[in-house]
Scaffold this active site. Sequence first.
Site, short mmCIF file in Angstrom:
data_model
loop_
_atom_site.label_atom_id
_atom_site.label_comp_id
_atom_site.label_asym_id
_atom_site.label_seq_id
_atom_site.Cartn_x
_atom_site.Cartn_y
_atom_site.Cartn_z
N PRO A 177 -4.97 0.17 1.33
CA PRO A 177 -4.80 1.50 1.92
C PRO A 177 -3.62 1.51 2.88
O PRO A 177 -3.27 0.49 3.46
CB PRO A 177 -6.13 1.74 2.65
CG PRO A 177 -6.85 0.45 2.68
CD PRO A 177 -6.20 -0.50 1.74
N GLY A 236 -3.29 -1.08 9.13
CA GLY A 236 -3.07 -2.36 9.83
C GLY A 236 -3.12 -3.58 8.93
O GLY A 236 -3.20 -4.70 9.41
N GLY A 239 -0.75 -4.28 6.65
CA GLY A 239 0.59 -4.66 6.22
C GLY A 239 1.05 -4.02 4.93
O GLY A 239 1.87 -4.58 4.20
N SER A 274 3.07 -1.51 4.34
CA SER A 274 4.50 -1.18 4.20
C SER A 274 5.31 -2.42 3.83
O SER A 274 6.20 -2.37 2.98
CB SER A 274 5.05 -0.52 5.46
OG SER A 274 5.07 -1.42 6.54
N ALA A 275 4.98 -3.56 4.43
CA ALA A 275 5.71 -4.79 4.11
C ALA A 275 5.40 -5.27 2.70
O ALA A 275 6.29 -5.69 1.97
CB ALA A 275 5.35 -5.88 5.13
N ALA A 276 4.12 -5.15 2.32
CA ALA A 276 3.73 -5.58 0.97
C ALA A 276 4.43 -4.71 -0.08
O ALA A 276 4.85 -5.20 -1.13
CB ALA A 276 2.21 -5.51 0.82
N ASP A 336 4.76 -9.41 9.36
CA ASP A 336 4.19 -8.72 8.19
C ASP A 336 4.98 -9.02 6.92
O ASP A 336 4.41 -9.35 5.88
CB ASP A 336 4.17 -7.20 8.42
CG ASP A 336 3.07 -6.75 9.36
OD1 ASP A 336 2.51 -7.60 10.08
OD2 ASP A 336 2.77 -5.54 9.39
C1 MEV Z 1 1.58 -5.55 13.07
O1 MEV Z 1 0.93 -6.02 11.90
C2 MEV Z 1 1.69 -6.64 14.07
C3 MEV Z 1 2.35 -6.28 15.40
O2 MEV Z 1 2.36 -7.47 16.17
C4 MEV Z 1 3.74 -5.74 15.22
C5 MEV Z 1 4.74 -6.79 14.75
O3 MEV Z 1 4.48 -8.00 14.85
O4 MEV Z 1 5.82 -6.40 14.30
C6 MEV Z 1 1.53 -5.23 16.15
#
Ligand code: MEV
Length: 313
Positions: free
Chosen positions: A96, A100, A102, A104-106, A147
């Site tokens: 989803p 939180g 990840g 966007s990175a995936a 991420d």
């Molecule tokens: C986000 O998954 C993790 C944070 O520490 C941001 C980052 O490391 O870029 C909140």
Amino acid sequence: DNVEAGAGYAKIILLGEHSVVYGKHAIAAPIPLTIRADVQRQESGTTLFIPRWGVETELHPPTTADNALHKSMDLILQRLGVRDEPMRVEVYPHVPRAVGLGASAALAVAVIRGVAEAFDIELDDARVNELAYECEQIAHGTPSGIDNTLATYGRPILFRKGELPSSAPAIREVHPARPIPVVIGLSGVRTLTAQTVGRVRAAWQAHPERYEPIFDQIDQLALAGVDALEQGDIATLGELMNIDQGLLNALQVSCWEVEELVQIARENGALGAKLTGGGGGGAVIAVAEADRTEGIAIAMRRAGYDTFITEIR
Ligand code: MEV
């Protein structure tokens, strides 16, 4: 390289989010929710299609409101030298968005690998990671790079960002002594990491003397967490996570739903529970012995939250 052509990994941060932005250590691990990208060359047009997220759009010229996504896609095509090649990029996320984990990175990693595959471009993991980091900068402003690194490598790691924005991060693989059962609870509150990271940055800039000791303490927790994982000591790992949650609360990146999920997990046998990722909503992770995970997930669901059970190996 054992990584699939068009795959990027979703992640949980076990210990160390936020302080990792300030050069401290963090531990991240993949979860078996990957994003896959399938890229086909076509006669004309450059189409991005993400059915589960309701995205179907032409990349040239950019027209949608989802600017970060467009900019990232454009950057990838430009960097890989295929900006003028017609193609259809289909993305299948099993993660989803904005919770939180990840996504966007995936997504960036999956598209980079998918495009490279379609155009026979040789890319090693380090290059994939660098390019995904550029995409994360578009999405998040000042990311630590954890991420995209996890999305690229897909293995549990201890991460510390490079001294300079241009220097490579320090990455050490972590080998859990046994699979660590994890329950993930989704708070249902969608957040943008850029916002919570920005909030912590503003607070730190105003009072570095208040926040730096917190970042240092979280650093200690992450380092201790590596030993706990490598000894298969879930009780200690859980305690470290509980302390970390208190410190994340001190950074003011928790919220009501996150605290409720944490309490439910602890009351139902979790050895530790905390938010994971940017916070302000998003996901909570709980560790427990395997015979307790189902009960924790059921209790979370009864309270109205989506959950799933996974493990770190
Ligand atoms: C986000 O998954 C993790 C944070 O520490 C941001 C980052 O490391 O870029 C909140």
